[in-house]
Design a protein around this motif. Structure first.
Motif, PDB file in Angstrom:
ATOM      1  N   ALA A  45     -46.410   8.977  -9.468  1.00 49.93           N
ATOM      2  CA  ALA A  45     -46.444   7.665  -8.829  1.00 49.93           C
ATOM      3  C   ALA A  45     -47.037   7.740  -7.426  1.00 49.93           C
ATOM      4  N   LEU A  46     -46.703   8.802  -6.688  1.00 43.05           N
ATOM      5  CA  LEU A  46     -47.162   8.922  -5.311  1.00 43.05           C
ATOM      6  C   LEU A  46     -48.665   9.160  -5.238  1.00 43.05           C
ATOM      7  N   GLY A  50     -50.411   6.070  -4.022  1.00 41.06           N
ATOM      8  CA  GLY A  50     -50.496   6.336  -2.592  1.00 41.06           C
ATOM      9  C   GLY A  50     -49.437   5.615  -1.786  1.00 41.06           C
ATOM     10  N   SER A  51     -48.396   5.094  -2.451  1.00 40.54           N
ATOM     11  CA  SER A  51     -47.395   4.268  -1.781  1.00 40.54           C
ATOM     12  C   SER A  51     -46.004   4.853  -1.956  1.00 40.54           C
ATOM     13  N   GLY A  56     -40.605   4.730  -4.687  1.00 39.47           N
ATOM     14  CA  GLY A  56     -39.194   4.364  -4.709  1.00 39.47           C
ATOM     15  C   GLY A  56     -38.878   3.328  -5.772  1.00 39.47           C
ATOM     16  N   LEU A  57     -39.839   2.431  -6.046  1.00 39.09           N
ATOM     17  CA  LEU A  57     -39.633   1.408  -7.072  1.00 39.09           C
ATOM     18  C   LEU A  57     -39.510   2.029  -8.463  1.00 39.09           C
ATOM     19  N   VAL A 259     -37.934  10.314  -2.894  1.00 45.24           N
ATOM     20  CA  VAL A 259     -38.962   9.828  -1.965  1.00 45.24           C
ATOM     21  C   VAL A 259     -39.185  10.786  -0.791  1.00 45.24           C
ATOM     22  N   LEU A 260     -38.107  11.115  -0.064  1.00 48.21           N
ATOM     23  CA  LEU A 260     -38.281  11.843   1.194  1.00 48.21           C
ATOM     24  C   LEU A 260     -38.851  13.242   0.971  1.00 48.21           C
ATOM     25  N   THR A 261     -38.348  13.967  -0.030  1.00 46.32           N
ATOM     26  CA  THR A 261     -38.884  15.303  -0.282  1.00 46.32           C
ATOM     27  C   THR A 261     -40.337  15.269  -0.766  1.00 46.32           C
ATOM     28  N   PRO A 262     -40.717  14.381  -1.731  1.00 45.28           N
ATOM     29  CA  PRO A 262     -42.141  14.298  -2.088  1.00 45.28           C
ATOM     30  C   PRO A 262     -43.044  13.924  -0.920  1.00 45.28           C
ATOM     31  N   VAL A 263     -42.599  12.989  -0.070  1.00 42.09           N
ATOM     32  CA  VAL A 263     -43.419  12.616   1.092  1.00 42.09           C
ATOM     33  C   VAL A 263     -43.528  13.790   2.058  1.00 42.09           C
TER      34      VAL A 263
END
Length: 445
Positions: A45-46, A50-51, A56-57, A259-263
């Motif tokens: 998804a990321l 790119g979002s 998160g959705l 979210v936080l770890t992938p980012v």
């Protein structure tokens, strides 16, 4: 060696470790697939959208049906029997998971369709996970395995899946792409279905006969069963407090994981391999912690084990990712956190084993899990929106602070003293037919 024993229902049976081994194997393969998907799906998804918000959705659309459906299927698991529910829902999960790479290959996978398939996976995975948990105490009884040890082994199995899954997921994503990880996820669900449907002994996981109340009413209606679960939890302040605390930590863990770890992995340049490494190191250390807890936790004060475990498992992970530390330091902190986390679930499992009658396993398990998991769908959604608004580091710092407060200030409440009394040397040994409970308020890490 096999020998004749009498079960809690008074029916003679054979002592065997096969039932417990079969249930733990099914838990292991299904959770391994889920952990692989937990790396592959957010990364897919990321990199495609790119979002962080849309990433998160995706997590929100999986976990919302998971929690909602699981909450309401407890009475059905009690009525139908956990075995039938487990193998059928695992088969449905395998089918839905396989459709994602299939539609992607055919260039038919739009973002709304991805969300719909992810929601379907979550909806059927909830009852499947619940059904496997419910079978743990019966399997332990058949093998004459003490409940605390069975809880520790189940916790170690979950942590082992959390070690293997992220490592395999990170490697598959890095080498072959995220769709390969989802194919493996589908295969794991299919194998779990086979293990439960074919490998367990006959009559294992059948529904437990209801005991009519004194008034003579059978109480077999769905809403009556559902209401009994709420009534039971309402009379257990300690269990309700545990559920609230773990509900907060699950929300924070979900935001960190999805979210936080992938980012962080993307912004730091470490890539998806780093996601797998952190998850695997933490999972491996948690396996060690769970095994030690299975051996020694019953000799320790439960409050000390519980809060020390959370102190190590929570805030340090957020803070180390916010500090721009080298990868070696990150892995060391995640290892310490995993070791602490490994002690938490066996203690909670043993505590809950002692308090819930077997005939109510499904409904109380479902309600407890669903309430404690209620924040998980929002974790990724909130984390994604927060990162988009203020950036990664402030969100990590705020998450670490919230974790510390949630898992320490609550220890001042008086009901926690009951945890030590339940685990003291003078505590009565629970009877399996009245207190065999497999609800484990699971950490998501």
């Amino acid at each position: 060696m096999m020998e004749d024993v009498h079960g809690a229902d008074g029916i003679p049976g054979k002592r065997s470790l096969r039932p417990l081994g079969g249930v733990l194997a099914a838990i292991a393969v299904s959770l391994t697939g889920t952990r692989i998907s937990a790396v592959a799906l957010p990364w897919f998804a990321l990199v495609t959208t790119g979002s962080a918000t849309q990433t998160g959705l995706v997590a929100f659309c999986e976990m919302t049906p998971y929690v909602a459906v699981k909450a309401f299927t407890g009475p059905l698991v009690d009525r139908i029997g956990p075995r039938a529910v487990s193998w059928t829902t695992d088969l449905a999960s395998a089918t839905a998971a396989a459709l994602i790479p299939l539609f992607h290959t055919l260039d038919l996978l739009s973002f709304p369709l991805l969300l719909a398939l992810v929601a379907l996976i979550g909806a059927v995975r909830g009852p499947g996970d619940l059904a496997k948990e419910v079978m743990v105490p019966e399997a332990a009884e058949r093998g004459r395995v003490p409940l605390e040890r069975a809880a520790g082994l189940a916790g170690a199995t979950e942590r082992l899946a959390s070690t293997i899954g992220p490592a395999v997921g990170g490697s598959l994503v890095a080498l072959l792409g995220p769709m390969t990880g989802l194919v493996v996820n589908a295969g794991c669900f299919a194998l779990g279905s086979v293990l439960i449907g074919l490998a367990l002994p006959r009559k294992m996981g059948d529904a437990v006969e209801e005991i009519p109340p004194p008034g003579g009413e059978t109480g077999t209606g769905y809403w009556r069963r559902f209401g009994e679960g709420f009534t039971f939890l309402r009379g257990e302040p300690l269990l309700l407090t545990v559920i609230v605390v773990v509900g907060v930590t699950n929300l924070l863990d979900a935001g960190l994981t999805t979210v936080l770890t992938p980012v962080w992995a993307k912004e730091s340049g470490n890539g998806p391999t780093a996601i797998g490494l952190t998850g695997s190191v933490m999972g491996g250390a948690a396996v060690v912690g769970s095994l030690l807890a299975a051996v020694a936790a019953h000799r320790l004060r439960r409050r000390v084990v519980f809060f020390t475990g959370f102190l190590l498992a929570g805030a340090p992970r957020f803070l180390i990712l916010a500090s721009d530390a080298p990868m070696g330091a990150v892995l060391a902190v995640f290892a310490v956190s995993g070791f602490g986390a490994g002690f938490v679930n066996p203690v909670l499992g043993a505590l809950l084993f002692e308090r819930v009658p077997r005939r109510m396993l499904g409904r109380v398990n479902a309600l407890g899990d669903s309430l404690s998991w209620a924040g998980i769908p929002l974790g990724g959604l909130i984390a994604g929106a927060a990162v988009a608004s203020v950036g990664l580091v402030p969100v990590l710092l705020a998450g670490g602070a919230a974790y510390f407060v949630a898992t320490n200030l609550t220890g001042l409440r008086s009901e926690w003293r009951e945890m030590d009394r339940a685990g003291g040397r003078g505590a009565a040994k629970p009877q399996l037919d009245e207190a065999a409970q497999s609800t484990r308020t699971n950490l998501t890490t």
